[in-house]
Enzyme design. Structure first.
Site, PDB file in Angstrom:
ATOM      1  N   GLU A 153      -3.179  -8.166   3.695  1.00 34.59           N
ATOM      2  CA  GLU A 153      -1.947  -7.908   2.946  1.00 34.59           C
ATOM      3  C   GLU A 153      -1.327  -9.216   2.453  1.00 34.59           C
ATOM      4  O   GLU A 153      -1.258 -10.206   3.180  1.00 34.59           O
ATOM      5  CB  GLU A 153      -0.967  -7.176   3.857  1.00 34.59           C
ATOM      6  CG  GLU A 153       0.379  -6.843   3.237  1.00 34.59           C
ATOM      7  CD  GLU A 153       1.369  -6.287   4.246  1.00 34.59           C
ATOM      8  OE1 GLU A 153       2.343  -5.653   3.810  1.00 34.59           O
ATOM      9  OE2 GLU A 153       1.178  -6.486   5.468  1.00 34.59           O
TER      10      GLU A 153
ATOM     11  N   LYS B  69       3.250   0.621  -0.948  1.00 38.44           N
ATOM     12  CA  LYS B  69       3.558   0.799   0.474  1.00 38.44           C
ATOM     13  C   LYS B  69       4.738   1.755   0.669  1.00 38.44           C
ATOM     14  O   LYS B  69       5.812   1.567   0.087  1.00 38.44           O
ATOM     15  CB  LYS B  69       3.867  -0.564   1.092  1.00 38.44           C
ATOM     16  CG  LYS B  69       4.035  -0.578   2.595  1.00 38.44           C
ATOM     17  CD  LYS B  69       4.148  -2.024   3.062  1.00 38.44           C
ATOM     18  CE  LYS B  69       4.261  -2.160   4.557  1.00 38.44           C
ATOM     19  NZ  LYS B  69       4.258  -3.586   4.979  1.00 38.44           N
TER      20      LYS B  69
ATOM     21  N   CYS C  22      -0.192  -1.921   6.202  1.00 44.06           N
ATOM     22  CA  CYS C  22       0.493  -2.493   7.363  1.00 44.06           C
ATOM     23  C   CYS C  22       1.373  -1.473   8.088  1.00 44.06           C
ATOM     24  O   CYS C  22       0.851  -0.640   8.819  1.00 44.06           O
ATOM     25  CB  CYS C  22       1.252  -3.745   6.958  1.00 44.06           C
ATOM     26  SG  CYS C  22       1.617  -4.834   8.370  1.00 44.06           S
TER      27      CYS C  22
END
Length: 289
Positions: free
Chosen positions: A43, A116, A153
């Site tokens: 990331e 995200k 993440c």
């Protein structure tokens, strides 16, 4: 049989985009030389993890997808190597900003973007200052190596995300990530918890999982983070097949027969026996009926 070699890249970042891009390219090339056709980079690999601080100057790091030099560069790399490359970047979209991944197919085509969904906010991880919550939903892409799903993440802690990707037919789930020490509690180490959660996603959905993390010590104005690596690849019953260490640059690979994994998934019947009508409380924050 549909054999597929997958890879995760683990690396430390400088605050120089050109150096980081060159390092990532070198490691992607190494993965391809070992037979990988699907390679995950960590990331926000273009620079230091700037979310350690809340500084308006860092907003200038965001770039639109169209014309993004790093995405264009890795599109050429993907086409030259014949590999699928999900590439993380800080995306500017008009007045919004997202923590995004561009899905680059093995011919260099950008298939789309995932933004995200779950945005963390804590000491050293002040992502809510920089990123809007993603609006793409959990998507899968039909690539030249199979149907892949991806989340980023903090998304990896949510079983709902992995289940949606699996329900939509993901044959492999990928998680680019940036995680390490906790500034508020230097004695706390989440690395094994972090792994076990994603192993659970693999086992519950009978889908291989790839997690690519960064390593190294990065110091901001307020906090210092030590990223703990331990990138890994889990098989469809949740077993860790290969794992990197906590400090080193690494390329890890594993091979799966996607047809054999699909047969295993069907034989277990977990998707046959689902009861969606009983799961309504999951869509409410308080779980109420």
């Amino acid at each position: 049989m549909r054999p597929l070699v997958v890879a995760a890249v683990q690396m430390a970042m400088t605050d120089d985009i050109a150096i980081n891009v060159a390092t990532a390219e070198r490691l992607v090339c190494e993965a391809a030389s070992r037979g990988a056709r699907l390679v995950q980079i960590p990331e926000l690999f273009e620079g230091h993890y700037f979310c350690t601080d809340q500084l308006a100057d860092h907003m200038s790091r965001a770039r639109p997808l169209d014309g993004h030099p790093t995405i264009a560069h890795f599109a050429r790399v993907a086409a030259e190597l014949g590999v699928v490359l999900p590439v993380s970047f800080f995306e500017r979209a008009n007045n919004a900003a997202f923590n995004s991944v561009a899905i680059i197919d093995a011919d260099g085509t950008v298939l789309g973007v995932y933004r995200k969904s779950h945005i963390p906010d804590g000491p050293g991880y002040s992502e809510k200052y920089y990123f809007n919550p993603g609006d793409t939903g959990f998507r899968v892409w039909d690539t030249k190596v199979g149907r892949i799903g991806l989340a980023i993440c903090w998304d990896q802690w949510f079983p709902e995300a992995a289940r949606v990707l699996a329900l939509r037919g993901a044959e492999v789930i990928l998680y680019p990530t940036a995680i390490g020490s906790e500034p508020h509690d230097p004695t706390y180490d989440s690395s094994r918890h972090w792994q076990r959660v994603m192993q659970g996603h693999a086992g519950a959905n009978l889908v291989p999982v790839i997690a690519a993390n960064r390593v190294g010590v990065e110091t901001g104005r307020q906090h210092t983070l030590t990223f703990y690596g331990t990138s890994f690849i889990a098989g469809p019953t949740g077993e860790v097949i290969v794992e990197a260490d906590r400090t080193s640059e690494a390329v890890i690979t594993a091979e799966f027969d996607l047809d054999a994994v699909a047969a295993l998934r069907q034989s277990w019947g977990v998707f046959r026996d689902r009861r969606p009508e009983l799961y309504e409380p999951i869509v409410r924050l308080d779980g109420a009926d």
